[in-house]
Structures are given as C-alpha cells and as structure tokens.
Enzyme design. Structure first.
Site, PDB file in Angstrom:
ATOM      1  N   HIS A 123      -6.913   3.487 -19.238  1.00 26.16           N
ATOM      2  CA  HIS A 123      -7.425   3.544 -19.951  1.00 26.16           C
ATOM      3  C   HIS A 123      -7.662   2.574 -20.666  1.00 26.16           C
ATOM      4  O   HIS A 123      -8.581   3.066 -21.843  1.00 26.16           O
ATOM      5  CB  HIS A 123      -6.670   4.823 -20.741  1.00 26.16           C
ATOM      6  CG  HIS A 123      -5.931   5.893 -20.194  1.00 26.16           C
ATOM      7  ND1 HIS A 123      -7.502   6.881 -19.752  1.00 26.16           N
ATOM      8  CD2 HIS A 123      -4.911   6.596 -20.009  1.00 26.16           C
ATOM      9  CE1 HIS A 123      -6.620   8.197 -19.049  1.00 26.16           C
ATOM     10  NE2 HIS A 123      -5.333   7.972 -18.961  1.00 26.16           N
ATOM     11  N   ASP A 159      -5.648   9.121 -10.027  1.00 23.89           N
ATOM     12  CA  ASP A 159      -4.678   9.418 -11.750  1.00 23.89           C
ATOM     13  C   ASP A 159      -5.492  10.645 -11.965  1.00 23.89           C
ATOM     14  O   ASP A 159      -6.865  10.892 -11.804  1.00 23.89           O
ATOM     15  CB  ASP A 159      -4.529   8.308 -12.503  1.00 23.89           C
ATOM     16  CG  ASP A 159      -3.990   8.871 -13.543  1.00 23.89           C
ATOM     17  OD1 ASP A 159      -4.124   9.820 -14.534  1.00 23.89           O
ATOM     18  OD2 ASP A 159      -2.942   7.999 -13.387  1.00 23.89           O
ATOM     19  N   HIS A 161      -5.657  11.928 -15.159  1.00 23.23           N
ATOM     20  CA  HIS A 161      -6.511  11.510 -16.048  1.00 23.23           C
ATOM     21  C   HIS A 161      -7.566  10.407 -16.321  1.00 23.23           C
ATOM     22  O   HIS A 161      -7.170   9.577 -15.162  1.00 23.23           O
ATOM     23  CB  HIS A 161      -5.931  10.674 -17.261  1.00 23.23           C
ATOM     24  CG  HIS A 161      -4.103  12.012 -17.751  1.00 23.23           C
ATOM     25  ND1 HIS A 161      -3.504  11.985 -16.947  1.00 23.23           N
ATOM     26  CD2 HIS A 161      -4.209  13.082 -18.443  1.00 23.23           C
ATOM     27  CE1 HIS A 161      -2.120  12.637 -17.521  1.00 23.23           C
ATOM     28  NE2 HIS A 161      -2.938  13.398 -18.461  1.00 23.23           N
ATOM     29  N   ASP A 246      -0.098  12.001 -11.186  1.00 21.43           N
ATOM     30  CA  ASP A 246       0.517  12.985 -11.984  1.00 21.43           C
ATOM     31  C   ASP A 246      -1.002  14.403 -12.178  1.00 21.43           C
ATOM     32  O   ASP A 246      -0.551  15.482 -12.156  1.00 21.43           O
ATOM     33  CB  ASP A 246       0.010  12.704 -13.852  1.00 21.43           C
ATOM     34  CG  ASP A 246      -0.991  11.499 -13.855  1.00 21.43           C
ATOM     35  OD1 ASP A 246      -1.858  10.945 -12.964  1.00 21.43           O
ATOM     36  OD2 ASP A 246      -1.153  10.861 -14.616  1.00 21.43           O
TER      37      ASP A 246
END
Length: 304
Positions: A123, A159, A161, A246
C-alpha cells in the site's frame, strides 16, 4: 525447487504497534513457531536479511519521505500505520530482505525465496505510508532487480486488498507487469478492471476485482486460467509475489472465502506458471494461526 531460502530475523519483531492493532509481531511469531514444528523447517536455507540503504529506498521513494520516516516520533503517521522507536530500521530490513532475495536468485544461490517480513509494503506510495505499510518492499525489490539487469518482471499480488502503491509506482512502466486479485469494492478503493496502466505502461496492469463472498472457485478461475495466460504473454525473467493471505475464509479483515487448500492451489499455479525464479514477500494475513498455516502450505509447495 531444490534450494528454497527463508529470509527472516527477529529484527522484524521490533516494529511495535499498539495493542489490538491487526498488524502485530504475533503474526511472525506464529509463522516461525508453526514452521519449526514441521519437517520443511530443516529443508529451508535460513538467511538473515540485510538493511536497505537510503539510496536503495530512493529507487522508489521520494528522499523527503524517507527523511520523514527516519525522523518522525513514535505515533500514527496516517490513520492505520504506526511508527515505533525502531520502525524505520525494521522497515529498511524488510526492504533489504527482498533485495537480498533478488541477488540470491540472480547469483543462483537458491531457486526460490520466501521473505517473512514486516511491516508489509504494497500500500505504500512513493511519498506516503498507507494501510500498515511504510516502504513498498516489493516495489523497491522490482526497481532494484531492473538495476541488476532483469528486463521483464511480473508482480502477482494475491492479497485481498489491492496493492495501490505497487500499481501506481509502475503504472507507466511496461518492464514491470502488475497483476492483482482483490476484493472490490473494498479498501483501499483501487483495483478496478479499467485500471490498466497509462502512457508507456498502458496494458501492463491487470486487475481482477472479486465480489464479497467469492471463494476458492472464483480464485482458481483467476489463478489457473487468467494469470498463467498473462505470464505466458509477458515471458518474465523474474516473478515477485505479494503474498497476502487475508483472502482466507477465517481472516477477520475480508469477506472472501478461500480455504487453506485453495491457497495451496493458488501457490501451485503460480509456481507452475513459468520457469522464472520466484520471490514471495509477506503482505497481509491477520488470523495468526491461519497465516502460519498458509505460509507453511506455500513453503511445502515451493519445496515439492
């Protein structure tokens, strides 16, 4: 793979986060404890990370941002990302682990690598922290690999996200192809199909947004059909994997329902997709026990 390296050091436990914060040192403690009880622990090449230099961080990040992280007091640097006394040093080692992995596969010291690092990175933008991430570990690794002569690099981000920072860093650069599966709409709000790169990098970003409630079946369509075709088209010399777990059905930070065996199948597909060396870099995964099991599954597949 005959020689698989596991890059880890207890330095990564010195990045302290407040009690209850999802990105805690307990994640890595669980991984190491789980692996030590398995036969694969003795089969791995155990390597300590080196510390990335400021010049190496600046392959991706703005110098003023590096200085900000280096000199900021302890506390939240943005709503999700916490800096403690040793976070700058730890983040430099997280990046350095990936750089060490690049050198290792380039020199044929090992065939594949798993970097068990924190804080995560995908991120982090050029000049800002975000989503628990301080420096973009995998992006600096890709930029460093380019300086070492790799012409075509493929980043696979599993991931849940979307890796906004990694995408933005390379969205105008077709020497690095970015491929992501991500829950959408979801944090951080990027990861749409229409985000395909820009300028010289147009067509070198490929996002597969997945609805809440998607599970193993939908993920295997992505990783057994779509991703291998993209890798065949790109013909990368190096594959870097943002290994976030995740998407697992028992993770508290998403609404995706991939099983542990589903994770195994995803990893197997990545490994079979190309003969290019592969470097896995830990990102998310916030159920510590499930995270440990998924890293174990990944290493089992790498060693098989």
């Amino acid at each position: 793979m005959d020689n698989v390296a596991f890059i880890y050091d207890d330095i990564f436990l010195k990045h302290e986060t407040p009690e209850g914060h999802p990105e805690s040192k307990e994640r890595l403690i669980a991984i190491v404890n789980h692996l030590k009880n398995k036969e694969i622990w003795r089969k791995l090449l155990h390597i300590k990370p080196r510390k990335a230099t400021e010049k190496e961080l600046a392959l991706v990040h703005e110098p003023h941002y590096i200085d900000k992280i280096k000199n900021s007091p302890a506390g939240y640097i943005e709503p999700d990302t916490y800096l403690s006394e040793h976070s700058y040093e730890v983040a430099c080692y997280a990046v350095g682990a990936v750089l060490q992995a690049v050198d290792g596969v380039l020199n044929k010291d090992f065939d594949g690598v798993f970097c068990a690092v924190r804080p995560p990175g995908h991120h982090a933008e050029i000049d800002s922290a975000m989503g628990f991430c301080i420096f973009n570990n995998i992006a600096v690794g890709a930029a460093y690999a380019k300086t070492k002569g790799f012409k075509k690099i493929f980043i696979v981000d599993i991931d849940v996200h979307h890796g906004n920072g990694t995408q933005h860093i390379f969205e105008d650069d077709c020497s690095v192809f970015y491929f992501s599966s991500n829950q959408f709409p979801f944090y951080p709000g990027t990861g749409r199909e229409l985000e395909m790169g820009r300028g010289a990098g147009e067509g070198c970003t490929y996002n597969v947004p997945l609805r809440s409630g998607s599970g193993t079946k939908e993920y295997l369509t992505v990783f057994q059909d779509i991703m291998p075709q993209k890798i065949r088209e790109v013909k990368p010399e190096l594959i870097l994997v943002s290994a976030g777990y995740d998407m697992h059905k028992d993770d508290p930070m998403s609404y995706i329902n991939v099983t542990t065996e589903g994770v195994r199948s995803i990893i197997r597909s990545i490994l079979k997709s190309s003969y290019a060396p592969k470097i896995f870099v830990l990102e998310g995964g916030y159920n510590a026990q499930v995270l440990a099991e998924c890293v174990g599954v990944t290493l089992e597949e790498m060693l098989s």
